[in-house]
Design an enzyme around this catalytic site. Structure first.
Site, PDB file in Angstrom:
ATOM      1  N   LEU A 264       0.859  -1.173   0.000  1.00 37.45           N
ATOM      2  CA  LEU A 264       0.000   0.000   0.000  1.00 37.45           C
ATOM      3  C   LEU A 264       0.897   1.225   0.000  1.00 37.45           C
ATOM      4  O   LEU A 264       2.008   1.199   0.547  1.00 37.45           O
ATOM      5  CB  LEU A 264      -0.886   0.036   1.253  1.00 37.45           C
ATOM      6  CG  LEU A 264      -1.907  -1.086   1.451  1.00 37.45           C
ATOM      7  CD1 LEU A 264      -2.664  -0.864   2.756  1.00 37.45           C
ATOM      8  CD2 LEU A 264      -2.864  -1.181   0.279  1.00 37.45           C
ATOM      9  N   ASP A 265       0.432   2.310  -0.607  1.00 34.49           N
ATOM     10  CA  ASP A 265       1.161   3.567  -0.526  1.00 34.49           C
ATOM     11  C   ASP A 265       1.370   3.942   0.934  1.00 34.49           C
ATOM     12  O   ASP A 265       0.548   3.611   1.798  1.00 34.49           O
ATOM     13  CB  ASP A 265       0.382   4.693  -1.216  1.00 34.49           C
ATOM     14  CG  ASP A 265       0.297   4.522  -2.717  1.00 34.49           C
ATOM     15  OD1 ASP A 265       1.092   3.746  -3.280  1.00 34.49           O
ATOM     16  OD2 ASP A 265      -0.574   5.180  -3.325  1.00 34.49           O
ATOM     17  N   MET A 266       2.430   4.667   1.201  1.00 32.23           N
ATOM     18  CA  MET A 266       2.721   5.105   2.568  1.00 32.23           C
ATOM     19  C   MET A 266       1.532   5.845   3.178  1.00 32.23           C
ATOM     20  O   MET A 266       1.198   5.666   4.358  1.00 32.23           O
ATOM     21  CB  MET A 266       3.956   6.005   2.565  1.00 32.23           C
ATOM     22  CG  MET A 266       4.380   6.518   3.928  1.00 32.23           C
ATOM     23  SD  MET A 266       5.902   7.508   3.789  1.00 32.23           S
ATOM     24  CE  MET A 266       6.126   8.016   5.491  1.00 32.23           C
TER      25      MET A 266
ATOM     26  N   THR B 219      -1.627   5.495   2.516  1.00 31.28           N
ATOM     27  CA  THR B 219      -2.840   4.682   2.578  1.00 31.28           C
ATOM     28  C   THR B 219      -2.791   3.756   3.783  1.00 31.28           C
ATOM     29  O   THR B 219      -1.755   3.173   4.094  1.00 31.28           O
ATOM     30  CB  THR B 219      -2.981   3.837   1.292  1.00 31.28           C
ATOM     31  OG1 THR B 219      -2.964   4.701   0.161  1.00 31.28           O
ATOM     32  CG2 THR B 219      -4.274   3.047   1.296  1.00 31.28           C
TER      33      THR B 219
ATOM     34  N   ARG C 230      -5.907   6.708  -6.804  1.00 28.04           N
ATOM     35  CA  ARG C 230      -5.757   8.155  -6.669  1.00 28.04           C
ATOM     36  C   ARG C 230      -5.846   8.846  -8.027  1.00 28.04           C
ATOM     37  O   ARG C 230      -6.531   9.872  -8.182  1.00 28.04           O
ATOM     38  CB  ARG C 230      -4.424   8.467  -5.979  1.00 28.04           C
ATOM     39  CG  ARG C 230      -4.346   7.852  -4.596  1.00 28.04           C
ATOM     40  CD  ARG C 230      -2.926   7.766  -4.041  1.00 28.04           C
ATOM     41  NE  ARG C 230      -2.469   9.035  -3.536  1.00 28.04           N
ATOM     42  CZ  ARG C 230      -1.361   9.173  -2.812  1.00 28.04           C
ATOM     43  NH1 ARG C 230      -0.607   8.110  -2.524  1.00 28.04           N
ATOM     44  NH2 ARG C 230      -0.988  10.351  -2.381  1.00 28.04           N
TER      45      ARG C 230
END
Length: 233
Positions: A57-59, A61, A163
């Site tokens: 996951l993105d940082m 998120t 996003r």
């Protein structure tokens, strides 16, 4: 140095895999630089030395992250993601009012790296095929702003897919420091995107597993509820 073992939200553990709940602001894997070595995988490996990352996951998120215990399980779970048999669902709060209905809609927009502005991504006809299902649960409109609580199911796994796809249809996620305008960023203290569901067949036991996680911005959803002008019953 603090004992980061204590900072692990364990959802599920067995001999083959782990499901962890990642907080917003924590990397999944180490980044560049000494200040970016604390991450979910490093914390997990301190407790489970055989833990291996399967997806990220993105940082910014939050939400559910699946980790394998051992290389064979990592390959099996990686194949499940690659073959699109892994059920993934996210929740987000986005800018603007989206139509609330029971049917799912699809964003079909190819994505590629925006090389002059890396690590940003962009919609481009020559990019990789990218598909996202979405369904709005409720929306609010007042004199100054509008926001929508939306469910998201990525059918492909491109970087920053949710996003950029939401931005491409005019509804950036609130708090998005990469893709949101200054106003969109200011409307939330963090990116309001959370990996809320994971479902898959356990490669070792063949049991169907499904995990759920409520976003930590759920109180914000409740605060919006009194303003919802359109809501699904």
């Amino acid at each position: 140095m603090p004992d980061t073992d204590l900072a692990i939200d364990l959802v599920h553990e067995d001999a083959h895999l782990l499901v962890l709940n990642k907080p917003a602001g924590l990397l999944c894997v180490p980044g560049r630089g000494e200040d970016k070595q604390d991450c979910l995988s490093a914390r997990a490996m301190r407790r489970w030395p055989d833990a291996l990352i399967v997806h990220r996951l993105d940082m910014a998120t939050s939400g559910l992250v699946l980790m394998a215990r051992g290389a064979a399980m990592q390959r099996a779970l990686g194949d499940a993601f690659a073959n699109r048999v892994m059920h993934k669902r996210y929740e987000a709060i986005v800018d603007g009012a989206m139509p609330v209905r029971d049917e799912w809609s699809v964003i079909d927009a190819p994505l590629m790296a925006d090389w002059p502005r890396r690590p940003l991504q962009k919609v481009d006809p020559t990019g990789k095929p990218s598909l996202t299902r979405w369904r709005a649960l409720s929306s609010t409109i007042n004199e100054e702003t509008a926001a929508t609580h939306v469910l998201l199911e990525p059918l492909t796994g491109r970087s920053h897919q949710l996003r950029v796809h939401l931005l491409s249809i005019g509804h950036p996620i609130l708090g998005d420091a990469l893709y949101g305008s200054a106003e969109v960023q200011a409307r939330a203290p963090r990116l309001l995107l959370h990996a809320s569901e994971l479902g898959f067949v356990h490669p070792a036991t063949q049991q169907m597993l499904r995990f759920q996680s409520q976003p930590d911005f759920a109180p914000l959803l409740l605060s919006f509820s009194s303003l919802f002008s359109t809501a699904r019953p």
